[in-house]
Scaffold this active site. Structure first.
Site, PDB file in Angstrom:
ATOM      1  N   SER A 249       4.734   1.892   3.110  1.00 57.14           N
ATOM      2  CA  SER A 249       4.158   0.599   2.734  1.00 57.14           C
ATOM      3  C   SER A 249       2.660   0.788   2.540  1.00 57.14           C
ATOM      4  O   SER A 249       2.124   1.879   2.762  1.00 57.14           O
ATOM      5  CB  SER A 249       4.418  -0.431   3.827  1.00 57.14           C
ATOM      6  OG  SER A 249       3.545  -0.179   4.911  1.00 57.14           O
ATOM      7  N   LYS A 250       2.024  -0.291   2.146  1.00 56.74           N
ATOM      8  CA  LYS A 250       0.577  -0.223   1.868  1.00 56.74           C
ATOM      9  C   LYS A 250      -0.225   0.293   3.067  1.00 56.74           C
ATOM     10  O   LYS A 250      -1.314   0.833   2.898  1.00 56.74           O
ATOM     11  CB  LYS A 250       0.068  -1.610   1.472  1.00 56.74           C
ATOM     12  CG  LYS A 250       0.651  -2.087   0.155  1.00 56.74           C
ATOM     13  CD  LYS A 250      -0.390  -2.839  -0.664  1.00 56.74           C
ATOM     14  CE  LYS A 250       0.077  -3.075  -2.087  1.00 56.74           C
ATOM     15  NZ  LYS A 250       1.026  -4.184  -2.195  1.00 56.74           N
TER      16      LYS A 250
END
Ligand code: GLU
Length: 487
Positions: A249-250
């Site tokens: 994820s980010k």
């Protein structure tokens, strides 16, 4: 039988509700490799029936990412939003054969019942009440204008299974599968219906996609069976995790593929790196000593790719590894091959080299062993390509702030100007003799010259740099040493 002899038809089917992310790109890549390996067909299908969350801008972003990675497709892009009639017809077939039914429950009713089920500790599945409505009655209610969805009638007993090319036999008890919605009351299909209708209509032979879709697959298998259509081969690809083993994820850094383009990653390096996230080439990928090789050019990837090599265990996205692939590719590419990629960086930085093509190519070869990414050619290595460049203040502070050294470099410029020969050996000899004559360490002049000539504290061999830049530039830049960083 005919499926196995005909060439495969595969698809990449992104939902344009976000940019092309790393996981999507890996799915696209595996489909592309599979299609190219067998001379098959890759179809690009945009799954944009979530009208609120989909946008043309996201579609563009996805296409840009695919183009950057060199993943060309053979058919499409097809937009699901333009194929609603097909989904309606498929739904009709399922209704007519008794595999689907109208559901008149309102959203509020469903929510209430779901909440009650959760409170009672039961699974929050649709209770199938509309399944008991007589077919004729249901048709009448619908004809009278009552809002309704269409649901699939999941068999009440037994199990639904399929043979996954990666995970083997996968089986779900039908009791765990809800009577899922096919068409919403506004006539818009759900993913479950549109994906099956399209996969059948587009005659897909293999469905290669992320393992997050495994739980959707029984709902699709049930529809194939209800429609009397042979199943495609399903191959679910393991998830990509961050280094902390949670889903990528980010938090782990950039997840959009285009961000990697912006970082100056060579597309082929990214492709090579992605290909090994969840796939290994097996024995064919070992070197003579039996060690696993990692560098595979695209032709080799196409030749070696097979579904057998896809692993069941999740892959880990390692940025350091990507950086390693990138430097390996930059080093391995010859200057001519790097040039178009570097030209994009120059354009972004707003300049074109003021040197001849041959000089430019020679400069690329000179600096590429030190490049970490393509951006370096426009930023850190700018002085090799154009006279207007900046001096790194830290480099100036370290090697070029002493007035005495600056004055010596100006004098050294005059020496070079009056020497006819300008080779690595001769430039070195001039500098060393000059240092001796002045009673200074050659190192001080070498370090100072490096900064004056390149703006940087580190560079390839100074004398190779001098020869590459040529006498005029060297003289001019050394002569200007006095002015560096003094404005
Ligand atoms: N549109 C789906 C997604 O982006 C993929 C559907 C599929 O591969 O079946 O996750």
């Amino acid at each position: 039988m005919s499926e196995s002899v005909s060439t495969p038809r595969v698809r990449f089917a992104p939902s344009p509700t976000g940019y092309l992310h790393v996981g999507g790109a890996r799915t696209a890549l595996f489909n592309w490799l599979y299609a190219r390996h067998f001379g098959g067909t890759l179809i690009l299908r945009i799954e944009d029936t979530d009208f609120e969350r989909s946008s043309e801008e996201m579609v563009e972003g996805i296409l840009e990412g695919m183009r950057w990675l060199g993943l060309n497709w053979d058919e499409g892009p097809f937009y699901q939003s333009k194929r609603l009639e097909l989904y309606r017809q498929t739904a009709e077939k399922l209704l007519a054969s008794g595999h689907a039914y109208y559901c008149f429950c309102t959203r509020e009713e469903l929510e209430q019942r779901r909440a009650a089920a959760v409170a009672a500790g039961r699974p929050p599945m649709y209770d199938r009440r509309c399944r008991r409505i007589e077919k004729d009655i249901a048709a009448q209610r619908k004809a009278a204008g009552e809002a309704c969805a269409l649901r699939f009638a999941v068999p009440e007993g037994g199990a639904t299974s399929f043979e996954d090319a990666v995970f083997g036999k996968v089986e779900f008890s039908n009791a765990e599968i809800e009577d899922f919605v096919l068409l919403r009351s506004d006539g818009i299909p759900t993913y479950h219906l549109s994906v099956v209708a399209d996969d059948i209509d587009m005659r897909l032979t293999h469905i290669i996609r992320g393992a997050d879709h495994i739980s959707n697959t029984p709902k699709q298998v049930l529809q194939y069976r209800a429609l009397g259509v042979q199943l495609p081969v399903f191959a679910h690809v393991p998830l990509i995790l961050g280094p902390d083993k949670t889903r990528l994820s980010k938090r782990h850094g950039a997840t959009s593929v285009i961000a990697y383009k912006e970082f100056g990653i060579v597309p082929e390096a990214f492709r090579n790196f992605l290909s090994l996230l969840g796939w290994t080439p097996g024995a064919a990928g070992k070197d003579a000593d039996g060690k696993d090789r990692e560098i595979f050019g695209s032709d080799e990837l196409i030749r070696l790719f097979s579904l057998d090599g896809i692993s069941k265990s999740n892959a880990v996205f390692d940025n350091d590894k990507l950086a390693w692939f990138n430097t390996e590719y930059i080093r391995a590419y010859d200057a001519q091959k790097l040039l178009p990629l570097i030209e994009e960086e120059w354009a972004k930085a707003g300049f074109t080299p003021d040197r001849s093509q041959d000089e430019v190519l020679a400069a690329i070869n000179l600096v590429k062993p030190r490049a970490r990414n393509l951006k370096d050619f426009a930023i850190a290595f700018r002085a090799y390509f154009i006279d207007s460049f900046e001096y790194d203040p830290a480099a100036v502070a370290k090697f070029l702030k002493d007035d005495f050294v600056r004055a010596l470099l100006v004098e050294l410029a005059a020496r070079y100007e009056s020497t006819a020969e300008f080779t690595e050996a001769s430039t070195e000899q001039v500098l060393r003799e000059f240092a001796e004559e002045k009673g200074v360490k050659a190192g001080a002049l070498i370090n100072g010259s490096r900064v004056a000539l390149t703006g940087q504290a580190v560079a390839p061999s100074l004398f190779a740099v001098m020869v590459n830049l040529g006498k005029n530039r060297v003289v001019k830049r050394l002569a200007a040493a006095n002015n560096v960083g003094t404005v």
